[in-house]
Design a protein around this motif. Structure first.
Motif, mmCIF file in Angstrom:
data_model
loop_
_atom_site.group_PDB
_atom_site.id
_atom_site.type_symbol
_atom_site.label_atom_id
_atom_site.label_comp_id
_atom_site.label_asym_id
_atom_site.label_seq_id
_atom_site.Cartn_x
_atom_site.Cartn_y
_atom_site.Cartn_z
ATOM 1 N N GLN A 1 0.834 -1.207 0.000
ATOM 2 C CA GLN A 1 0.000 0.000 0.000
ATOM 3 C C GLN A 1 0.863 1.248 0.000
ATOM 4 N N THR A 2 0.544 2.200 -0.883
ATOM 5 C CA THR A 2 1.207 3.508 -0.870
ATOM 6 C C THR A 2 0.242 4.547 -0.310
ATOM 7 N N SER A 3 0.832 5.676 0.153
ATOM 8 C CA SER A 3 0.039 6.634 0.912
ATOM 9 C C SER A 3 0.506 8.069 0.679
ATOM 10 N N GLU A 4 -0.405 8.988 0.950
ATOM 11 C CA GLU A 4 -0.046 10.403 0.911
ATOM 12 C C GLU A 4 0.841 10.793 2.084
ATOM 13 N N ASP A 5 0.990 9.905 3.080
ATOM 14 C CA ASP A 5 1.912 10.215 4.175
ATOM 15 C C ASP A 5 3.359 9.865 3.810
ATOM 16 N N LYS A 6 3.593 9.574 2.499
ATOM 17 C CA LYS A 6 4.929 9.384 1.919
ATOM 18 C C LYS A 6 5.541 8.017 2.219
ATOM 19 N N THR A 7 4.748 7.099 2.751
ATOM 20 C CA THR A 7 5.272 5.774 3.083
ATOM 21 C C THR A 7 4.683 4.696 2.175
ATOM 22 N N THR A 8 5.393 3.554 2.156
ATOM 23 C CA THR A 8 4.906 2.331 1.513
ATOM 24 C C THR A 8 4.834 1.261 2.593
ATOM 25 N N ARG A 9 3.659 0.666 2.753
ATOM 26 C CA ARG A 9 3.434 -0.318 3.807
ATOM 27 C C ARG A 9 3.204 -1.707 3.221
ATOM 28 N N VAL A 10 3.572 -2.713 4.007
ATOM 29 C CA VAL A 10 3.266 -4.100 3.687
ATOM 30 C C VAL A 10 2.262 -4.597 4.722
ATOM 31 N N TRP A 11 1.062 -4.962 4.262
ATOM 32 C CA TRP A 11 0.014 -5.459 5.152
ATOM 33 C C TRP A 11 -0.036 -6.975 5.111
ATOM 34 N N ASP A 12 -0.198 -7.609 6.271
ATOM 35 C CA ASP A 12 -0.501 -9.027 6.341
ATOM 36 C C ASP A 12 -2.020 -9.146 6.316
ATOM 37 N N SER A 13 -2.563 -9.662 5.218
ATOM 38 C CA SER A 13 -4.016 -9.670 5.050
ATOM 39 C C SER A 13 -4.724 -10.628 6.006
ATOM 40 N N ARG A 14 -3.991 -11.567 6.578
ATOM 41 C CA ARG A 14 -4.635 -12.547 7.457
ATOM 42 C C ARG A 14 -5.233 -11.893 8.696
ATOM 43 N N GLU A 15 -4.479 -10.999 9.306
ATOM 44 C CA GLU A 15 -4.964 -10.279 10.490
ATOM 45 C C GLU A 15 -5.198 -8.805 10.202
ATOM 46 N N LEU A 16 -4.945 -8.417 8.960
ATOM 47 C CA LEU A 16 -5.030 -7.021 8.523
ATOM 48 C C LEU A 16 -4.209 -6.113 9.457
ATOM 49 N N GLN A 17 -2.939 -6.473 9.564
ATOM 50 C CA GLN A 17 -1.996 -5.698 10.357
ATOM 51 C C GLN A 17 -0.792 -5.327 9.491
ATOM 52 N N VAL A 18 -0.160 -4.210 9.824
ATOM 53 C CA VAL A 18 1.032 -3.790 9.090
ATOM 54 C C VAL A 18 2.198 -4.683 9.489
ATOM 55 N N ALA A 19 2.769 -5.377 8.506
ATOM 56 C CA ALA A 19 3.909 -6.259 8.754
ATOM 57 C C ALA A 19 5.226 -5.505 8.616
ATOM 58 N N HIS A 20 5.245 -4.457 7.792
ATOM 59 C CA HIS A 20 6.478 -3.695 7.597
ATOM 60 C C HIS A 20 6.132 -2.346 6.973
ATOM 61 N N THR A 21 6.880 -1.326 7.348
ATOM 62 C CA THR A 21 6.762 -0.003 6.740
ATOM 63 C C THR A 21 8.139 0.430 6.245
ATOM 64 N N PHE A 22 8.245 0.686 4.958
ATOM 65 C CA PHE A 22 9.516 1.144 4.413
ATOM 66 C C PHE A 22 9.773 2.589 4.832
ATOM 67 N N PRO A 23 11.052 3.010 4.861
ATOM 68 C CA PRO A 23 11.359 4.394 5.253
ATOM 69 C C PRO A 23 10.589 5.403 4.407
ATOM 70 N N ALA A 24 10.097 6.433 5.054
ATOM 71 C CA ALA A 24 9.312 7.454 4.360
ATOM 72 C C ALA A 24 10.160 8.172 3.330
ATOM 73 N N LYS A 25 9.544 8.504 2.216
ATOM 74 C CA LYS A 25 10.202 9.284 1.164
ATOM 75 C C LYS A 25 9.952 10.775 1.403
ATOM 76 N N GLN A 26 10.468 11.610 0.511
ATOM 77 C CA GLN A 26 10.301 13.051 0.645
ATOM 78 C C GLN A 26 8.983 13.548 0.058
ATOM 79 N N HIS A 27 8.347 12.699 -0.760
ATOM 80 C CA HIS A 27 7.131 13.125 -1.446
ATOM 81 C C HIS A 27 6.054 12.033 -1.345
ATOM 82 N N ILE A 28 4.832 12.409 -1.681
ATOM 83 C CA ILE A 28 3.704 11.483 -1.669
ATOM 84 C C ILE A 28 4.005 10.286 -2.562
ATOM 85 N N GLN A 29 3.676 9.093 -2.082
ATOM 86 C CA GLN A 29 3.823 7.884 -2.893
ATOM 87 C C GLN A 29 2.519 7.638 -3.644
#
Length: 300
Positions: free
Chosen positions: A188-216
């Motif tokens: 998942q990409t976001s306007e908060d400049k991050t890219t997240r990896v969700w585990d769909s089984r529990e719908l929890q964030v498994a990992h968040t990559f370092p935030a970029k300087q601009h919207i993803q």
């Protein structure tokens, strides 16, 4: 004057002959023998907002005309059209080789359509409070993840339409979702400049990559599930890069692809041929599409 009138008449005849090939309805004629080509109307009456592969010879698209269309790659013909959304379609997707098509809209809903059913949507997924901006379906088309500008990601059972989970993160204005092939993970990409990896089984964030300087703006996953791409907003040569992330080992940044001068609106892994190096493609508001060597970030 008579000679001038005749000359202008001949010129107008030439203009009429050539422009007859390009009609206002978007169909393209052929100035050759009858039957040399077919004519097709546009898939949509307004801007096309999203397109996705459906089958080897079919694609699905959504538009500002509130409709979803299934078209043939080969002929260009729109084979069927689905209507039911109250506002423009924002995203479309499908599990490859599936007969199910999914569409998200500014009307805050998601709908599921059956390829061989034209009476209306076969399933309806209401529940978001704002425009739905992310849409990802599991490889077997049994589950669906949606994201919205309401800061939430939801998981759905496509058979029953039941919401199986809902997760909210402050300022997580979702821009795109994609499912990792063969895995229970959703990118998942976001306007908060991050890219997240969700585990769909529990719908929890498994990992968040370092935030970029601009919207993803968008994301994609390689067919082997090892890498994901994200791309950034930008202007005047600042930002607008695509980023390759490692999903398996370091879960860190592998490399960046820089060269666009305005927002990079989409990014995709290109199919790999036997004699071709792994490549990616990016499109931008600077009116260009660039193809890159995935490993070296060199442009093809």
């Amino acid at each position: 004057c008579l000679l001038l009138a005749r000359a202008m008449g001949k010129l107008q005849s030439k203009i009429n002959f050539h422009t007859a090939k390009y009609r206002a309805d978007g169909s393209v004629g052929q100035a050759g023998p009858a039957g040399a080509s077919q004519q097709h109307s546009p898939a949509h009456t307004g801007s096309v907002t999203s397109v996705a592969a459906l089958k080897p010879d079919l694609c699905v698209s959504g538009g500002r005309d509130k409709s979803v269309a299934v078209s043939s790659w080969r002929s260009g013909a729109a084979l069927c059209r689905f209507t039911g959304h109250e506002r423009e379609v924002t995203k479309v997707t499908s599990a490859l080789d599936s007969s199910r098509v999914f569409s998200a809209s500014r009307d805050k809903t998601v709908m599921m359509w059956e390829l061989h059913r034209t009476s209306g949507p076969s399933q309806h997924f209401p529940g978001h409070d704002l425009v739905v901006t992310g849409l990802a379906v599991s490889p077997d088309a049994s589950q669906l993840c949606t994201g919205s500008r309401d800061n939430t990601v939801c998981k759905w059972d496509t058979e029953t339409g039941e919401c199986l989970g809902r997760a909210a993160i402050s300022r997580n204005l979702v821009t795109h979702l994609c499912w990792v092939p063969g895995e229970p993970y959703v990118i998942q990409t976001s306007e908060d400049k991050t890219t997240r990896v969700w585990d769909s089984r529990e719908l929890q964030v498994a990992h968040t990559f370092p935030a970029k300087q601009h919207i993803q703006m968008c994301c994609d996953v390689s067919q082997d599930g090892r890498y994901c791409l994200s791309c950034s907003s930008g202007s005047a040569g600042h930002g607008a890069e695509a980023t390759l992330w490692d999903l398996r080992q370091t879960r860190g940044r592998v490399c960046e692809y820089k060269g666009h001068f305005q927002t990079t609106t989409s990014c995709v892994f290109l199919p790999r041929g036997p004699a071709l190096a792994p490549s990616i493609a990016t499109s931008s508001s600077d009116s260009t599409v660039k193809v890159w060597d995935q490993n070296t970030a060199g442009r093809g």
